[in-house]
Structures are given as structure tokens and as C-alpha cells.
Design an enzyme around this catalytic site. Structure first.
Site, PDB file in Angstrom:
ATOM      1  N   ARG A  57       0.653  -1.179   0.021  1.00 15.23           N
ATOM      2  CA  ARG A  57      -0.089  -0.065   0.009  1.00 15.23           C
ATOM      3  C   ARG A  57       0.838   1.215  -0.086  1.00 15.23           C
ATOM      4  NH1 ARG A  57      -4.295  -2.355   4.295  1.00 15.23           N
ATOM      5  NH2 ARG A  57      -6.065  -2.774   2.632  1.00 15.23           N
ATOM      6  N   ASN A 117      -9.524  -2.279  13.405  1.00 12.84           N
ATOM      7  CA  ASN A 117      -9.125  -3.174  12.453  1.00 12.84           C
ATOM      8  C   ASN A 117      -7.459  -3.026  12.508  1.00 12.84           C
ATOM      9  OD1 ASN A 117      -9.798  -4.942  10.453  1.00 12.84           O
ATOM     10  ND2 ASN A 117     -11.062  -3.635   9.564  1.00 12.84           N
ATOM     11  N   GLY A 178     -13.749 -13.680  18.481  1.00 11.61           N
ATOM     12  CA  GLY A 178     -12.964 -14.890  17.584  1.00 11.61           C
ATOM     13  C   GLY A 178     -14.000 -16.151  17.711  1.00 11.61           C
ATOM     14  N   ASP A 208     -15.097  -8.532   9.591  1.00 11.55           N
ATOM     15  CA  ASP A 208     -15.805  -7.667   8.732  1.00 11.55           C
ATOM     16  C   ASP A 208     -17.305  -8.193   8.238  1.00 11.55           C
ATOM     17  OD1 ASP A 208     -13.740  -5.819   8.334  1.00 11.55           O
ATOM     18  OD2 ASP A 208     -12.795  -6.743   6.669  1.00 11.55           O
ATOM     19  N   ASP A 244     -13.049 -13.726   1.321  1.00 10.36           N
ATOM     20  CA  ASP A 244     -13.723 -12.724   2.195  1.00 10.36           C
ATOM     21  C   ASP A 244     -15.413 -12.516   1.852  1.00 10.36           C
ATOM     22  OD1 ASP A 244     -11.013 -12.467   2.974  1.00 10.36           O
ATOM     23  OD2 ASP A 244     -11.481 -10.318   3.419  1.00 10.36           O
TER      24      ASP A 244
END
Length: 266
Positions: A57, A117, A178, A208, A244
Site C-alpha cells: 500500500r 482493524n 473470535g 468484517d 472474504d
């Protein structure tokens, strides 16, 4: 649902926007940057070793996000502004753009939802606290991993960490635990939901997915407990398949499931 940010004028950027449009997401405020590449997240999902996520990134289009990219009128028309802390870690201009969007939302009475996040490859723990604490003070809803909540607040216990967010203005804190499930509190009541008992193929993206299920349920008027139930189911769907997005349910599937439950209970 709408999304804004920056992508490059390249196959990766156009694919991302095309995919989002195909899911019915408004990307009219997204910027296609002709001078920078689309930022990439690459997952090494080898069957015989833990999944590793690699970030590319630096110098990306997303890192060039700036306050001028924020359409305040568009944000004022929303019911919820959902943030990820990752954006603030990409660059100083991306951080300022995020904070500008939050100010616009709060001025218009739009609910601000925050998922920290935290990704340790993008910044060290001290830097994450510096980035996220100002956002936490503007969040109405916190959807966080419990470990992230403890890190940001500096508290060693989940309940104390939740109180830290509530003391700073949040009306609800949801900690994702989790494989154990999720726990939520508004300061007066507490809720717990165990995780769905399903086989786990790929855990990446579960958080998410939980956010999406929870926010969708609340925007459709479901009670908080029902929203936690739905969020848990959505997260459980996603972890059963690789990737995802492939496990995310559609509204049609939700209606089919509801109809099936009604038939079963008659």
C-alpha cells in the site's frame, strides 16, 4: 450502501469498482487516480501453514486519500458512517480525510461506527493508539476485537476496556471474541452470543462479515440481540469458504432461511 476511497486507473482498481457495483454498492464518490497504483493486500493461503497477509500500500492510490475527496453532503444523507482504522494508517492525508468524514457525520447526526482493524504490519502499537483514540472519542458504535479494545484503552480487562469507550461517548460497544463469539454492552445491559458451530476453512474476513451482519440488522430495525444473532450467522457463513466475500448471504437467502424456519416451526 456506498463506499468512497481511491483506486488506481489499472485492472485492479477497475475490478474492485466493478465488483462493488455488481453488489449494488454506490461508488459514485470513489476517485480513480491516474498517477498511483491500486493498493494490494495479498494472502498466502497455503494448506500446510498459517495464512499470511502481505500489504502493498505504500505510495498507493488509497494512501493519497485527502479531505477534498470527502463529499460532506453525501455523508449527511447517510444513516451510518462505518470506518476502519486501517485508512488512518495509510498516510497523514488519509488520516485527515477520515477525521474530516467523521466531523461531517457528527455534525449531521449520522451514527459513526468504528472497527479499529489494527494491523501490526502497518504501524506499531503506540502509533495505533495515537491514530485510533481520537476516532474512538467520536464513535457512537464500536465494533472491535477484544484485544484491540484493550490495546486502545490501555485496560487489561474486557469490561474495563468497554467502559473506556462508553465513557468517551459510545452508546454501544461490541467485542468480537473470535471462535468464542461476541460480547456487547451499553453500560447498563450486557449480551453474549457464542460463535456459530461450523467448520472453519478460512477465518480471514469473519470480523468484517460480523460488522456487515450487525449493521444490516440494526438498519432494518432488528433488536440488538437479534442483530448479534444475525451477525454471528453471517460470520459463520463466511469462515466456511475461502475468500472474504463468497460466503456472505444475500437478502434473498435471508428471506429463504426465514421462510424455512417458519415452515419448520408449524
Amino acid at each position: 450502501v456506498g463506499w468512497f476511497g481511491r483506486v488506481g486507473d489499472d485492472p485492479f482498481g477497475h475490478t474492485a469498482l466493478r465488483l462493488l457495483r455488481g453488489e449494488g454498492v454506490d461508488v459514485s464518490r470513489a476517485v480513480v487516480d491516474g498517477t498511483r497504483p491500486t493498493g494490494l493486500l495479498v494472502r498466502d493461503a497455503h494448506p500446510h501453514r498459517p495464512i499470511e497477509v502481505c500489504y502493498y500500500r505504500s505510495g498507493s492510490a488509497g494512501s493519497a486519500l485527502e479531505p477534498g475527496d470527502v463529499d460532506e453532503e453525501w455523508i449527511r444523507s447517510a444513516r451510518v458512517l462505518h470506518l476502519t482504522g486501517i485508512t488512518t494508517a495509510l498516510s497523514d492525508s488519509a488520516r485527515r480525510a477520515t477525521e474530516h468524514a467523521v466531523r461531517a457525520a457528527r455534525a449531521a447526526g449520522v451514527t459513526v461506527s468504528l472497527d479499529p482493524n489494527i494491523r501490526r504490519k502497518l504501524a506499531d502499537p503506540e502509533r495505533w493508539c495515537t491514530l485510533l483514540r481520537p476516532l474512538a472519542e467520536s464513535a457512537d458504535l464500536v465494533l472491535s476485537g477484544a484485544d484491540e479494545g484493550r490495546q486502545i484503552s490501555g485496560c487489561s480487562e474486557d469490561r474495563a476496556a468497554a467502559e473506556w469507550f462508553l465513557d468517551r461517548g459510545a452508546s454501544l460497544v461490541v467485542f468480537k471474541l473470535g471462535s468464542r463469539g461476541a460480547w456487547a454492552t451499553d453500560g447498563d445491559q450486557e449480551w453474549f452470543r457464542p460463535a456459530a458451530n461450523v467448520p472453519t476453512v478460512d477465518p480471514v474476513g469473519a470480523g468484517d462479515a460480523f460488522n456487515a451482519g450487525f449493521l444490516s440488522a440494526r438498519l432494518r430495525g432488528l433488536a440488538l440481540g437479534e442483530a448479534l444473532d444475525e451477525a454471528t450467522v453471517v460470520a459463520g457463513n463466511v469462515v466456511q469458504v475461502a475468500g472474504d466475500m463468497d460466503g456472505l448471504p444475500t437478502p434473498g437467502l435471508r428471506e429463504l432461511t426465514r421462510h424455512s424456519e417458519q415452515v419448520t416451526t408449524r
